[in-house]
Design an enzyme around this catalytic site. Structure first.
Site, short mmCIF file in Angstrom:
data_model
loop_
_atom_site.label_atom_id
_atom_site.label_comp_id
_atom_site.label_asym_id
_atom_site.label_seq_id
_atom_site.Cartn_x
_atom_site.Cartn_y
_atom_site.Cartn_z
N SER A 156 56.14 -33.31 -29.38
CA SER A 156 55.65 -31.94 -29.37
C SER A 156 54.64 -31.73 -28.24
O SER A 156 54.99 -31.86 -27.07
CB SER A 156 55.06 -31.59 -30.74
OG SER A 156 54.80 -30.22 -30.85
N ASP A 251 64.64 -26.28 -34.53
CA ASP A 251 63.33 -26.25 -33.87
C ASP A 251 63.28 -25.12 -32.86
O ASP A 251 64.15 -25.04 -31.99
CB ASP A 251 63.10 -27.59 -33.16
CG ASP A 251 61.74 -27.72 -32.52
OD1 ASP A 251 60.94 -26.76 -32.61
OD2 ASP A 251 61.48 -28.79 -31.93
N HIS A 281 61.34 -29.28 -36.36
CA HIS A 281 60.44 -29.80 -35.34
C HIS A 281 59.77 -31.10 -35.79
O HIS A 281 59.23 -31.19 -36.89
CB HIS A 281 59.37 -28.75 -35.04
CG HIS A 281 58.42 -29.14 -33.96
ND1 HIS A 281 58.78 -29.16 -32.63
CD2 HIS A 281 57.12 -29.54 -34.00
CE1 HIS A 281 57.75 -29.53 -31.91
NE2 HIS A 281 56.73 -29.78 -32.72
#
Length: 306
Positions: A156, A251, A281
Site C-alpha cells: 500500500s 481494491d 486491499h
C-alpha cells in the site's frame, strides 16, 4: 471471482466496529485501534533472530528491525516499508509479514519505522526509507549482506515508498536488485474503473482513509504531481530495478498498480505483474492469502538473489 467468504466476514465485522469514525474518536485513538487490528491480521512465525536498533540520520534516529531467517541460503537483503496511508502502521503492524518474508526468501529483512504524517509531511517518509537503504549498503559487511543484492518491498503506502525510492536510487546511481510494490498507491486516481467500483465497502474507502491520508501527508496540491508522491506519472521509468507488482481484485488501487506495471514494461524494465482474485486491499481478512502471497514473493526474490 466472488469475494472470498473469509474476507466478506471480515468486512462485516470491520464495518460494524466502525473503527474509523471521527465523530467518536480522536485521530490518535483511531491510529491506535487500526494499528492493533493490523498487528493481529496474520499469525507470527518464529525466525532465526530479530534485532532492534536505530540509524543515525542528520536530524533523527530512525528505528529499524533486522530479521534473520531460520535457514539462510543467500546474502540478499529485503528492505520492508510498512503500509498505513502514510499516517498509520509501524514495524509492529507488519512484523508477521517481515518474518514470513525472511524465512521464505531465506535472507535478511530490515523493516523501517519511517516517520508518519501528519507529524512529518511528504517527503520525509520517502527520504527516511531511502536513507535506510543507503545505510544498509554502507554497512553491508557488518550486516552480512551483499550490497549489490538489495530489494525493496512494501504494501500500500509502503508500495508507494518502494516505487519512490526506486526513482531516487536510480537518480543517485545506487543499484537495487528488485522492487516489490504490493497493492501500491502510485497516483491519486479517482476516475479508474476499480476506483469507482470499489471506492466504498471494501476496506479501503476513498474518503477514509485514502483521501484523508493523502491530505495529511502532502504539504500542498503541488505534491500530488511530484514523482516521489505519484511515481506513475514520472516522465522516465527506464533503468529502474526489475519489478514484482501485486494487485488485488476488489481494491480501488488495483488499476493504478497495474498501470504502473504496464509503464515499467513499456520502459524496458523486467516486470512480473499478477492480480490476487477474490481479495480486498492488502488481503485484509484473509491471513491465508496474505501468507501465500508473501511466501511466493519471498521465493521469487530468493531466486533473483542467486
Amino acid at each position: 471471482m466472488p469475494l472470498d467468504p473469509e474476507v466478506r466476514n471480515f468486512l462485516q465485522v470491520y464495518y460494524k466496529a466502525n473503527i474509523i469514525d471521527f465523530t467518536k474518536y480522536q485521530f490518535q485513538e483511531i491510529r491506535q485501534k487500526v494499528n492493533e487490528l493490523l498487528a493481529k491480521a496474520v499469525p507470527k512465525d518464529p525466525v532465526g533472530e530479530t534485532r532492534d536498533m536505530k540509524i543515525k540520520l542528520e536530524d533523527y534516529e530512525l528505528p529499524i528491525r533486522i530479521y534473520s531467517p531460520i535457514k539462510r541460503t543467500n546474502n540478499g537483503l529485503v528492505m520492508h516499508f510498512h503500509g498505513g496511508a502514510w499516517i498509520l502502521g509501524s514495524i509492529e503492524t507488519e512484523d508477521a509479514i517481515s518474518r514470513i518474508l525472511s524465512n521464505s526468501c531465506e535472507c535478511t529483512v530490515i523493516s523501517v519505522d519511517y516517520r508518519l504524517a501528519p507529524e512529518y509531511k511528504f517527503p520525509t517518509a520517502v527520504y527516511d526509507c531511502f536513507n535506510a537503504i543507503v545505510w544498509a549498503r554502507d554497512n553491508a559487511g557488518e550486516l552480512g549482506i551483499d550490497k549489490d543484492k538489495i530489494a525493496t518491498f512494501g504494501i500500500s503506502a509502503g508500495g508507494n515508498l518502494v516505487a519512490a525510492t526506486s526513482l531516487l536510487a536510480r537518480d543517485n546511481k545506487l543499484k537495487l536488485t528488485a522492487q516489490v510494490p504490493v497493492v501500491p498507491f502510485v497516483y491519486l486516481d479517482l476516475a479508474s474503473k476499480s476506483m469507482n467500483r470499489y471506492r466504498k465497502g471494501y476496506f479501503l474507502d476513498i474518503n477514509l482513509p485514502v483521501d484523508y491520508g493523502v491530505k495529511m501527508y502532502i504539504r500542498d496540491e503541488k505534491d500530488l504531481y511530484n514523482p516521489l508522491f505519484s511515481p506513475l506519472i514520472a516522465e522516465d521509468l527506464s533503468n529502474l530495478p526489475q519489478a514484482i507488482v501485486v494487485t488485488a481484485e476488489y481494491d480501488p488501487l488495483r488499476d493504478q498498480g497495474e498501470a504502473y506495471a504496464y509503464r515499467l514494461m513499456e520502459s524496458g524494465v523486467p516486470t512480473l505483474s499478477f492480480r490476487v482474485n477474490g481479495n480486498v486491499h492488502a488481503f485484509l481478512g484473509s491471513p491465508r492469502t496474505s501468507r501465500q502471497v508473501t511466501v511466493m514473493i519471498g521465493a521469487l526474490l530468493k531466486d533473483i538473489f542467486k
